[in-house]
Design a protein around this motif. Structure first.
Motif, mmCIF file in Angstrom:
data_model
loop_
_atom_site.group_PDB
_atom_site.id
_atom_site.type_symbol
_atom_site.label_atom_id
_atom_site.label_comp_id
_atom_site.label_asym_id
_atom_site.label_seq_id
_atom_site.Cartn_x
_atom_site.Cartn_y
_atom_site.Cartn_z
ATOM 1 N N VAL A 198 -1.642 -0.699 19.085
ATOM 2 C CA VAL A 198 -3.220 -0.367 19.365
ATOM 3 C C VAL A 198 -3.759 -1.269 20.693
ATOM 4 C CG1 VAL A 198 -5.307 0.116 18.596
ATOM 5 C CG2 VAL A 198 -3.504 0.682 17.063
ATOM 6 N N LEU A 199 -3.194 -2.610 20.307
ATOM 7 C CA LEU A 199 -3.582 -3.684 21.364
ATOM 8 C C LEU A 199 -3.074 -3.223 22.844
ATOM 9 C CD1 LEU A 199 -3.084 -6.812 19.407
ATOM 10 C CD2 LEU A 199 -5.184 -5.877 19.975
ATOM 11 N N MET A 222 0.661 -12.570 14.787
ATOM 12 C CA MET A 222 0.098 -13.791 15.265
ATOM 13 C C MET A 222 -1.288 -14.107 15.479
ATOM 14 S SD MET A 222 2.772 -14.674 18.514
ATOM 15 C CE MET A 222 1.689 -16.001 19.208
ATOM 16 N N LEU A 223 -2.041 -12.728 15.594
ATOM 17 C CA LEU A 223 -3.469 -12.594 15.831
ATOM 18 C C LEU A 223 -4.168 -12.239 14.177
ATOM 19 C CD1 LEU A 223 -4.013 -10.653 19.130
ATOM 20 C CD2 LEU A 223 -4.289 -12.987 18.804
ATOM 21 N N GLY A 224 -3.177 -12.186 13.336
ATOM 22 C CA GLY A 224 -3.624 -12.107 11.812
ATOM 23 C C GLY A 224 -4.325 -10.593 11.785
ATOM 24 N N LEU A 225 -3.463 -9.821 12.479
ATOM 25 C CA LEU A 225 -3.734 -8.477 12.366
ATOM 26 C C LEU A 225 -2.552 -7.640 11.684
ATOM 27 C CD1 LEU A 225 -5.235 -7.480 15.845
ATOM 28 C CD2 LEU A 225 -6.491 -7.947 13.649
ATOM 29 N N SER A 226 -2.619 -6.622 11.148
ATOM 30 C CA SER A 226 -1.734 -5.664 10.694
ATOM 31 C C SER A 226 -0.529 -5.347 11.731
ATOM 32 C CB SER A 226 -2.102 -4.381 10.193
ATOM 33 O OG SER A 226 -1.114 -3.277 9.867
ATOM 34 N N VAL A 242 -8.833 -2.876 10.417
ATOM 35 C CA VAL A 242 -9.083 -4.297 9.883
ATOM 36 C C VAL A 242 -10.117 -4.037 8.463
ATOM 37 C CG1 VAL A 242 -10.179 -6.570 10.001
ATOM 38 C CG2 VAL A 242 -8.562 -5.625 11.735
ATOM 39 N N TRP A 243 -11.045 -3.274 8.718
ATOM 40 C CA TRP A 243 -11.897 -3.203 7.667
ATOM 41 C C TRP A 243 -11.671 -2.069 6.587
ATOM 42 C CZ3 TRP A 243 -15.814 -2.717 12.388
ATOM 43 C CH2 TRP A 243 -15.944 -4.165 12.950
ATOM 44 N N ASP A 265 -1.535 4.936 5.726
ATOM 45 C CA ASP A 265 -1.866 3.858 5.069
ATOM 46 C C ASP A 265 -3.088 3.801 4.549
ATOM 47 O OD1 ASP A 265 -1.107 1.040 4.376
ATOM 48 O OD2 ASP A 265 -2.406 0.497 5.766
ATOM 49 N N LEU A 266 -4.227 4.296 5.465
ATOM 50 C CA LEU A 266 -5.585 4.150 5.325
ATOM 51 C C LEU A 266 -5.877 5.086 4.145
ATOM 52 C CD1 LEU A 266 -7.268 3.281 8.845
ATOM 53 C CD2 LEU A 266 -6.997 1.754 6.684
#
Length: 424
Positions: free
Chosen positions: A190-191, A180-184, A112-113, A54-55
């Protein structure tokens, strides 16, 4: 068999019943840490290549996710082994889990970045968790007797099964948490990886007492053997002097290179042929089950039948897996069967090879030699993983399996040499 410099019995300064009790506690603590740490690692293996794809937007670069983990495991193998040699297994293993958790935080930030190089750096740090996972098996062998070394080592390897198999199947639930945390969605595993590594560090730091390696090396000091810590060079020399130790290292490296080379590109291969993410996760779960679930059986067989025969059977299973996977085409079931066999072959190579290496060396010299073994094991895996994307794009999945199978050839050559010199 040559036992290395200063080899003495591991039942000299403490009574056998007390040592057995401490060894049981050590193995249980190591197993608990492996379960917790393995949850995150299994999930990361399933999505790492997809995040990289994806990146980067490139199939060739997607293979670098697993490659960076493997490279990180190689980079941290010697520092963690050196920490163990100087201060004991507990500080070394705790440090490794913490570095892996730091890598999880870096991967999240990089995703995220949208910074691919930072993502790769984070995956290198995640590799410290892999290095720690691998070095835990050595801790299980420190106080083991030769009659039970394969078993004790293998049950610690087996404990990774729980987390590693469950982890990929938590992609969906953890993906929901990430949203829910606003992440992909892909950051959910990874969490989980980060939390698992932190849990492994806490378990080792609090519960791995007394330190098994410090106990084992104390026996040598009491019996007049030099107390200074041998270097990695000493370990490498010891490996070179003993055909069995050399065979052990080459067998471990070959098994890992075959496994990483094929496993790295399997999610990409399946994704290209329309497999759902859940099917990819299930395939990786079953592959990891093959790696770990039957390791106690492998350990028991290596104690009963011998390390070298079991390791060679593992290499043979790797060859069979290459045939099954390489001829699977679009057949998801056949790919999955091939991946399970790939895991079983890896297990035979790792468990029997690690037991053979440990019993060929004294307790004092083991950490350096084991660190070197893990270093070249992960370098071999990193090299195979780095090439896997290129080989897949040029020769397809069948060609990739053929390429990987070639790594088994030196093992059979060295086994013939070991038997010819009376070390088999």
């Amino acid at each position: 068999m040559n036992r290395g410099v200063g080899h003495v019995s591991t039942e000299t300064t403490r009574g056998a019943p007390e040592r057995a009790r401490i060894q049981r506690r050590t193995v249980l603590v190591l197993m608990a840490a492996q379960v917790v740490g393995g949850i995150g690692m299994g999930a990361m293996l399933a999505v790492g290549a997809l995040i990289a794809l994806d990146l980067s937007g490139s199939d060739a670069w997607s293979g670098m996710a697993t490659t960076m983990i493997t490279l990180g495991a190689a980079v941290f193998a010697l520092p963690l082994a050196g920490t163990a040699a100087r201060r004991g297994r507990r500080p070394g293993l705790t440090l490794g889990w913490l570095l892996g958790a730091l890598g999880g935080f870096v991967v999240i930030g990089a995703t995220v970045w949208g910074v691919f190089p930072l993502f790769l750096a984070g995956m290198v740090l995640v590799g410290a968790g892999t290095a720690t996972n691998l070095q835990s098996r050595h801790a299980a062998a420190d106080l083991a007797t030769e009659r039970t070394r394969g078993r004790d080592l293998s049950v610690v390897v087996w404990a990774t099964t729980v987390g590693a198999v469950v982890g990929p199947n938590l992609i969906g639930p953890t993906g929901g948490l990430a949203r829910m945390l606003g992440l992909s969605e892909l950051l959910g595993p990874v969490l989980l990886t980060t939390a698992g590594f932190l849990g492994g560090a806490a378990l080792i730091a609090v519960l791995l007492r007394p330190d098994p390696l410090r106990m084992a090396t104390a026996d040598h000091s009491v019996n007049g053997v030099r107390s200074s810590s041998p270097t990695m060079v000493d370990g490498v020399r010891a490996i070179g002097r003993d055909p069995s130790a050399l065979l052990a290292v080459v067998g471990i490296v070959a098994g890992h290179a075959v496994m990483v080379g094929v496993m790295t590109m399997t999610p990409v291969h399946m994704s290209h042929h329309g497999s759902a993410l859940t099917v990819v996760g299930l395939t990786i779960s079953l592959h990891i089950a093959g790696m770990y679930a039957l390791s106690p059986v492998v350990g028991w067989l290596s104690d009963r039948l011998g390390r070298i025969p079991v390791m060679l059977v593992g290499q043979g299973v790797l060859l069979v897996s290459a045939v099954v996977s390489g001829t699977a085409g679009h057949d998801e079931v056949q790919v999955t069967i091939g991946l399970v066999l790939l895991g079983l072959g890896w297990s035979g190579s790792l468990v029997a090879g690690s037991a053979l290496l440990a019993e060929s060396l004294s307790a004092q010299i083991r950490p350096g030699a084991q660190g070197f073994s893990d270093l070249v094991m992960n370098l071999g895996g990193a090299g195979a993983g780095a090439l896997s994307g290129v080989v897949l794009s040029v020769a397809g999945f069948g060609g990739l399996n053929l390429f990987a199978a070639l790594f088994t050839l030196p093992v059979f050559v060295l086994a013939i040499r070991a038997w010819a010199t009376g070390h088999g």
